[in-house]
Design a protein around this motif. Structure first.
Motif, PDB file in Angstrom:
ATOM      1  N   SER A  15       0.983  -1.133  -0.148  1.00  0.00           N
ATOM      2  CA  SER A  15      -0.440   0.262  -0.291  1.00  0.00           C
ATOM      3  C   SER A  15       0.439   1.114  -0.051  1.00  0.00           C
ATOM      4  CB  SER A  15      -0.780  -0.503   1.532  1.00  0.00           C
ATOM      5  OG  SER A  15      -1.903  -0.911   1.156  1.00  0.00           O
ATOM      6  N   SER A  19      -2.477   5.514   2.342  1.00  0.00           N
ATOM      7  CA  SER A  19      -3.615   4.334   2.000  1.00  0.00           C
ATOM      8  C   SER A  19      -3.797   3.194   2.882  1.00  0.00           C
ATOM      9  CB  SER A  19      -4.271   4.421   0.734  1.00  0.00           C
ATOM     10  OG  SER A  19      -2.925   3.859   0.574  1.00  0.00           O
ATOM     11  N   GLY A  20      -2.129   3.319   3.495  1.00  0.00           N
ATOM     12  CA  GLY A  20      -1.979   2.288   4.457  1.00  0.00           C
ATOM     13  C   GLY A  20      -2.411   1.825   5.643  1.00  0.00           C
ATOM     14  N   ARG A  23      -6.342   2.578   6.394  1.00  0.00           N
ATOM     15  CA  ARG A  23      -6.688   1.203   6.241  1.00  0.00           C
ATOM     16  C   ARG A  23      -6.469   0.425   7.694  1.00  0.00           C
ATOM     17  NH1 ARG A  23      -4.289  -1.046   2.276  1.00  0.00           N
ATOM     18  NH2 ARG A  23      -5.415  -0.134   1.170  1.00  0.00           N
TER      19      ARG A  23
END
Length: 89
Positions: A15, A19-20, A23
């Motif tokens: 990722s 965004s990681g 998440r």
């Protein structure tokens, strides 16, 4: 994977960092993951799967198996191998 650092988990899942992090934080918020401070490096956080997260993982794995069977179930082992080869090209 044990209890990886948050940054290790993000790299492992390929990722982008932002965004990681988003998440992972969403999964922590719903109780699927738990974050604890690293014992040797107080700046780092370790991530572990909760019982609820394990239930979600098992449900997802079951769904993947059903999709796999419905889409690839009629292929011969050689055809499956060829398809995987072509998809990984």
């Amino acid at each position: 994977m044990g209890n990886p650092r948050k940054s290790e988990l993000i790299v492992r899942t390929q990722s982008t960092y932002s965004s990681g992090i988003d998440r992972v934080n969403r999964l922590i918020k719903i109780g699927a993951l738990m974050q604890t401070q690293d014992e040797t490096d107080k700046r780092a956080n370790r991530i572990s799967l909760t019982d609820y997260g394990e239930q979600l993982r098992q449900q997802a794995e079951h769904c993947v198996e059903q999709v796999d069977e419905s889409t690839l179930g009629k292929l011969t082992p050689l055809e499956k191998q060829l398809l995987l080869y072509l998809l990984n090209k």
